[in-house]
Design an enzyme around this catalytic site. Sequence first.
Site, mmCIF file in Angstrom:
data_model
loop_
_atom_site.group_PDB
_atom_site.id
_atom_site.type_symbol
_atom_site.label_atom_id
_atom_site.label_comp_id
_atom_site.label_asym_id
_atom_site.label_seq_id
_atom_site.Cartn_x
_atom_site.Cartn_y
_atom_site.Cartn_z
ATOM 1 N N ASP A 121 -59.004 -64.600 16.571
ATOM 2 C CA ASP A 121 -59.801 -65.804 16.309
ATOM 3 C C ASP A 121 -59.073 -67.080 16.708
ATOM 4 O O ASP A 121 -57.877 -67.234 16.468
ATOM 5 C CB ASP A 121 -60.172 -65.891 14.821
ATOM 6 C CG ASP A 121 -61.094 -64.774 14.391
ATOM 7 O OD1 ASP A 121 -61.784 -64.224 15.272
ATOM 8 O OD2 ASP A 121 -61.131 -64.446 13.193
ATOM 9 N N GLU A 138 -74.267 -62.459 13.815
ATOM 10 C CA GLU A 138 -72.953 -61.834 13.636
ATOM 11 C C GLU A 138 -72.283 -62.510 12.446
ATOM 12 O O GLU A 138 -72.170 -63.737 12.407
ATOM 13 C CB GLU A 138 -72.129 -62.023 14.904
ATOM 14 C CG GLU A 138 -70.826 -61.259 14.920
ATOM 15 C CD GLU A 138 -70.059 -61.498 16.220
ATOM 16 O OE1 GLU A 138 -68.840 -61.686 16.116
ATOM 17 O OE2 GLU A 138 -70.664 -61.514 17.304
#
Length: 258
Positions: A58, A47
Amino acid sequence: MGVERIQAAFENGKKAFIPYVMGGDGGLEILKERIRFLDEAGASIVEIGIPFSDPVADGPTIQRAGKRALDSGVTVKGIFQALIEARKEVQIPFVLMTYLNPVLAFGKERFIENCMEAGVDGIIVPDLPYEEQDIIAPLLREANIALIPLVTVTSPIERIKKITSESEGFVYAVTVAGVTGVRQNFKDEIHSYLEKVKSHTHLPVVAGFGISTKEHVEEMVTICDGVVVGSKVIELLENEKREEICEFIQATKQKEEA
């Protein structure tokens, strides 16, 4: 290859270990080298994050990696160029993790053309609601690139069924409430949540967010079809502790044989 290359990573009961790397963190040559290393180490899918200035999903480790990439002047075009070169050497599936803004800023048709050229097999867009996925879903389908859905602990069953019924590749099951990052342990309800998701989709189910130890990996792959490890992989790459990444991969494969 596209969707088929992702499907092959789960064939015959294989358990998938999916490491996350931030595109351009440390430079584009480093990105290519890390992809080669992860492929050789036996990762199932890699990824690749597209850095963005407002990464709402995040945690701090991935935010810092994205900031380093942006501060060094890395561009989306540069990441695609690095992936084109990496694709000549590896067959591991590429899945991009990108926020919607970089896709639209680049131009969605141009973005998907570049994905095809770089051999990208799937895309995860964490801030694209299911109700708005037609912004890019038809173009991705035409290009044979999987738009990988995220479901969360709070997603109602009907929503999970709806989201996964039209999806390809795999289902990304978010295992914590909140942002990515290292966690110490998972609550018991995560097990029943993952089993619930698995029972309502024909696709492989991969657990992600907060997975940071071999024990986490072993726990998750007994219930689902694979794991994404992001923040911990970034830390280990940064600190040159690559043998620990190999141990994570080994822990995944052992469960495959169990």
